[in-house]
Design a protein around this motif. Sequence first.
Motif, mmCIF file in Angstrom:
data_model
loop_
_atom_site.group_PDB
_atom_site.id
_atom_site.type_symbol
_atom_site.label_atom_id
_atom_site.label_comp_id
_atom_site.label_asym_id
_atom_site.label_seq_id
_atom_site.Cartn_x
_atom_site.Cartn_y
_atom_site.Cartn_z
ATOM 1 N N ILE A 122 0.830 -1.210 0.000
ATOM 2 C CA ILE A 122 0.000 0.000 0.000
ATOM 3 C C ILE A 122 0.862 1.257 0.000
ATOM 4 C CG2 ILE A 122 -0.305 0.337 2.512
ATOM 5 C CD1 ILE A 122 -3.307 0.863 1.843
ATOM 6 N N ALA A 123 2.053 1.187 0.608
ATOM 7 C CA ALA A 123 2.940 2.356 0.631
ATOM 8 C C ALA A 123 3.525 2.647 -0.746
ATOM 9 C CB ALA A 123 4.059 2.143 1.651
ATOM 10 N N VAL A 124 4.018 1.623 -1.441
ATOM 11 C CA VAL A 124 4.662 1.859 -2.737
ATOM 12 C C VAL A 124 3.641 2.084 -3.847
ATOM 13 C CG1 VAL A 124 6.747 0.594 -2.123
ATOM 14 C CG2 VAL A 124 4.864 -0.623 -3.252
ATOM 15 N N ALA A 125 2.401 1.604 -3.662
ATOM 16 C CA ALA A 125 1.378 1.772 -4.692
ATOM 17 C C ALA A 125 0.694 3.135 -4.623
ATOM 18 C CB ALA A 125 0.334 0.672 -4.578
ATOM 19 N N THR A 126 0.889 3.860 -3.529
ATOM 20 C CA THR A 126 0.230 5.152 -3.313
ATOM 21 C C THR A 126 1.152 6.288 -3.720
ATOM 22 O OG1 THR A 126 -0.979 4.214 -1.433
ATOM 23 C CG2 THR A 126 -0.898 6.615 -1.600
ATOM 24 N N PRO A 127 0.638 7.328 -4.415
ATOM 25 C CA PRO A 127 1.471 8.492 -4.758
ATOM 26 C C PRO A 127 2.102 9.113 -3.522
ATOM 27 C CG PRO A 127 -0.621 8.570 -5.934
ATOM 28 C CD PRO A 127 -0.720 7.440 -4.960
ATOM 29 N N GLU A 129 2.760 12.097 -2.528
ATOM 30 C CA GLU A 129 2.188 13.300 -1.921
ATOM 31 C C GLU A 129 1.010 13.001 -0.992
ATOM 32 O OE1 GLU A 129 0.632 12.855 -6.189
ATOM 33 O OE2 GLU A 129 2.559 12.738 -5.133
ATOM 34 N N ILE A 130 0.418 11.821 -1.084
ATOM 35 C CA ILE A 130 -0.681 11.462 -0.180
ATOM 36 C C ILE A 130 -0.379 10.157 0.566
ATOM 37 C CG2 ILE A 130 -2.456 12.654 -1.513
ATOM 38 C CD1 ILE A 130 -3.254 9.918 -2.679
ATOM 39 N N ARG A 131 0.860 9.721 0.550
ATOM 40 C CA ARG A 131 1.221 8.407 1.076
ATOM 41 C C ARG A 131 0.940 8.274 2.571
ATOM 42 N NH1 ARG A 131 6.862 6.946 -0.897
ATOM 43 N NH2 ARG A 131 5.720 6.505 -2.821
ATOM 44 N N ALA A 132 1.336 9.273 3.358
ATOM 45 C CA ALA A 132 1.126 9.180 4.810
ATOM 46 C C ALA A 132 -0.362 9.125 5.141
ATOM 47 C CB ALA A 132 1.792 10.350 5.526
ATOM 48 N N ARG A 133 -1.172 9.900 4.415
ATOM 49 C CA ARG A 133 -2.602 9.934 4.705
ATOM 50 C C ARG A 133 -3.291 8.628 4.319
ATOM 51 N NH1 ARG A 133 -3.718 15.591 1.871
ATOM 52 N NH2 ARG A 133 -1.654 15.086 1.024
ATOM 53 N N VAL A 134 -2.945 8.081 3.157
ATOM 54 C CA VAL A 134 -3.548 6.816 2.736
ATOM 55 C C VAL A 134 -3.132 5.694 3.680
ATOM 56 C CG1 VAL A 134 -3.589 5.052 0.928
ATOM 57 C CG2 VAL A 134 -3.782 7.470 0.322
ATOM 58 N N THR A 135 -1.865 5.669 4.073
ATOM 59 C CA THR A 135 -1.405 4.662 5.021
ATOM 60 C C THR A 135 -2.104 4.832 6.364
ATOM 61 O OG1 THR A 135 0.756 4.755 3.926
ATOM 62 C CG2 THR A 135 0.645 3.559 5.991
ATOM 63 N N ALA A 136 -2.355 6.088 6.755
ATOM 64 C CA ALA A 136 -3.088 6.340 8.000
ATOM 65 C C ALA A 136 -4.516 5.809 7.907
ATOM 66 C CB ALA A 136 -3.109 7.836 8.303
ATOM 67 N N SER A 309 -0.009 7.278 15.074
ATOM 68 C CA SER A 309 0.365 8.449 14.289
ATOM 69 C C SER A 309 1.748 8.278 13.666
ATOM 70 C CB SER A 309 0.369 9.705 15.170
ATOM 71 O OG SER A 309 -0.915 9.964 15.692
ATOM 72 N N PHE A 310 2.643 7.633 14.404
ATOM 73 C CA PHE A 310 4.015 7.456 13.933
ATOM 74 C C PHE A 310 4.114 6.411 12.824
ATOM 75 C CE2 PHE A 310 8.100 5.205 14.260
ATOM 76 C CZ PHE A 310 8.975 6.252 13.995
ATOM 77 N N ARG A 311 3.292 5.367 12.877
ATOM 78 C CA ARG A 311 3.403 4.269 11.907
ATOM 79 C C ARG A 311 3.304 4.716 10.456
ATOM 80 N NH1 ARG A 311 -0.219 -0.848 13.576
ATOM 81 N NH2 ARG A 311 -1.770 0.807 13.789
ATOM 82 N N PRO A 312 2.267 5.480 10.048
ATOM 83 C CA PRO A 312 2.220 5.884 8.636
ATOM 84 C C PRO A 312 3.359 6.805 8.235
ATOM 85 C CG PRO A 312 0.449 6.913 9.896
ATOM 86 C CD PRO A 312 1.048 5.884 10.779
ATOM 87 N N ILE A 313 3.835 7.650 9.157
ATOM 88 C CA ILE A 313 4.967 8.525 8.838
ATOM 89 C C ILE A 313 6.215 7.696 8.579
ATOM 90 C CG2 ILE A 313 6.446 10.397 9.669
ATOM 91 C CD1 ILE A 313 4.088 11.305 11.432
ATOM 92 N N SER A 314 6.469 6.717 9.422
ATOM 93 C CA SER A 314 7.661 5.875 9.244
ATOM 94 C C SER A 314 7.571 5.070 7.957
ATOM 95 C CB SER A 314 7.836 4.941 10.448
ATOM 96 O OG SER A 314 6.762 4.030 10.555
ATOM 97 N N ARG A 315 6.382 4.558 7.609
ATOM 98 C CA ARG A 315 6.234 3.800 6.358
ATOM 99 C C ARG A 315 6.413 4.702 5.150
ATOM 100 N NH1 ARG A 315 5.782 1.253 11.040
ATOM 101 N NH2 ARG A 315 5.008 -0.874 10.902
ATOM 102 N N LYS A 316 5.939 5.933 5.240
ATOM 103 C CA LYS A 316 6.129 6.875 4.132
ATOM 104 C C LYS A 316 7.613 7.133 3.904
ATOM 105 C CE LYS A 316 5.417 11.627 2.639
ATOM 106 N NZ LYS A 316 4.882 12.965 2.952
ATOM 107 N N VAL A 317 8.354 7.387 4.971
ATOM 108 C CA VAL A 317 9.785 7.653 4.868
ATOM 109 C C VAL A 317 10.518 6.455 4.282
ATOM 110 C CG1 VAL A 317 11.890 8.085 6.195
ATOM 111 C CG2 VAL A 317 9.800 9.348 6.739
ATOM 112 N N LEU A 318 10.231 5.258 4.792
ATOM 113 C CA LEU A 318 10.974 4.070 4.388
ATOM 114 C C LEU A 318 10.555 3.556 3.019
ATOM 115 C CD1 LEU A 318 11.096 2.272 7.835
ATOM 116 C CD2 LEU A 318 12.880 3.621 6.742
ATOM 117 N N ALA A 319 9.362 3.910 2.554
ATOM 118 C CA ALA A 319 8.950 3.523 1.194
ATOM 119 C C ALA A 319 9.786 4.228 0.143
ATOM 120 C CB ALA A 319 7.468 3.830 0.981
ATOM 121 N N SER A 320 10.418 5.344 0.512
ATOM 122 C CA SER A 320 11.271 6.087 -0.413
ATOM 123 C C SER A 320 12.695 5.527 -0.464
ATOM 124 C CB SER A 320 11.323 7.569 -0.002
ATOM 125 O OG SER A 320 10.033 8.136 -0.018
ATOM 126 N N TYR A 321 13.002 4.604 0.433
ATOM 127 C CA TYR A 321 14.326 3.986 0.460
ATOM 128 C C TYR A 321 14.456 3.032 -0.721
ATOM 129 C CZ TYR A 321 18.428 1.746 2.615
ATOM 130 O OH TYR A 321 19.678 1.265 2.881
#
Length: 387
Positions: A122-127, A129-136, A309-321
């Motif tokens: 779900i993290a890599v499939a989401t654009p 700019e909205i990745r943290a919100r969709v993951t949330a 709150s932290f989980r989607p932020i961390s997934r957004k950051v690490l999806a860019s790795y």
Amino acid sequence: MERRRLAGIVLLIVSAFTGTIAFRLATPAIAFYTRDILKASMLSVSIVSMSFVLARAFSSVFGGLMLERGKRLVYIGAVAMMGNALAVQLYPLTSTWFQVAGIKLLNGFLNGLSWPMAQFVIAVATPKEIRARVTAVYFFFGSIASLLGNYVYAYTIDLGLGGQMWISSAFFILTGLIMVASYVLLYDRITPKRKRLDGEKPSLEPKRVLIIASLMAVIVAFTSGEITYVYVSEALGMEKATTATLIGWAGFLAAMLSYGVSWLADVRSERRMVLLTSIMAALSPLLAAVKTAPTVFLGIFLALFAFQSFRPISRKVLASYHRSSLAIGGVNGVQNLSTFFGGMLFGFAYSLGEVHGAVTLNLALLAFTPVSIALLWQSVKLKGGGK
């Protein structure tokens, strides 16, 4: 987003809902069965809870490495989810807490393969700019299901452990089938490993994010699994059904409010939101240590709010790795291993008892104070990367 991509993402969000109902129904049922029927000590209950997260820690990393071998292996995660349906049928056959812990190990291994893969997809499939919100939103639907799962437990107590596990099994099978359908739709967007130069640059330091994830997971371990239900029920003298319902509501409200933090992370500052969640997590065990209903539930709420709150932020950051599947599997593994240590710390320290004065303080929760200080220090030191 095009329809195929949107449908796949929606299905994964639905899987978070159905899978969490299955898991959350089983958790209080197993907690009170182990404590009341099998007469296990609080340390034994902690071992039961933490055997799950220990197994999940190692299989999360294994799943990330496995996925790098070929994205077709993502379907193993869906099969593992359906495997939980068989595993939970073993609980009514147990006669010792040690047997329960063994089945929990199996559940943890299967969950460690299934959920991190779903979070990665779900993290890599989401654009971006909205990745943290969709993951949330994904985690939020899991929290709605957590609330409903607690209600299902409360209303099915008369069915006994055997009847409740049949309901749980049905939801596990449904979740696995939904995951398969989602992976078929999103298959072209699954990129477990990219060339370093082709990948997005993480907006925060990935190593520091992993450290913060680890420390936060140690602290909020007291809200994880069976130990939470037993602690709240015994500390406040509450009925089992009432305990499960109130914990469910705390998780639901925390998840609902966490979307605002994810939105601010997308449009404002990820670093500030990480600092905010760290402060809330650091305060949570100190509040929960005060044995009154308002402070115990406020502490649980802050812990859940911070972590969700932290989980989607961390997934957004690490999806860019550039090795995103391993990074997301790794953060799941780190958090689960840290939760294991935090839960065991709570279990061992529970025998220390309480301090009585103007208020009654639980010493097991005060034992997390050094970790709270370390978490605040690491979050202050966090620096941006790509922004």
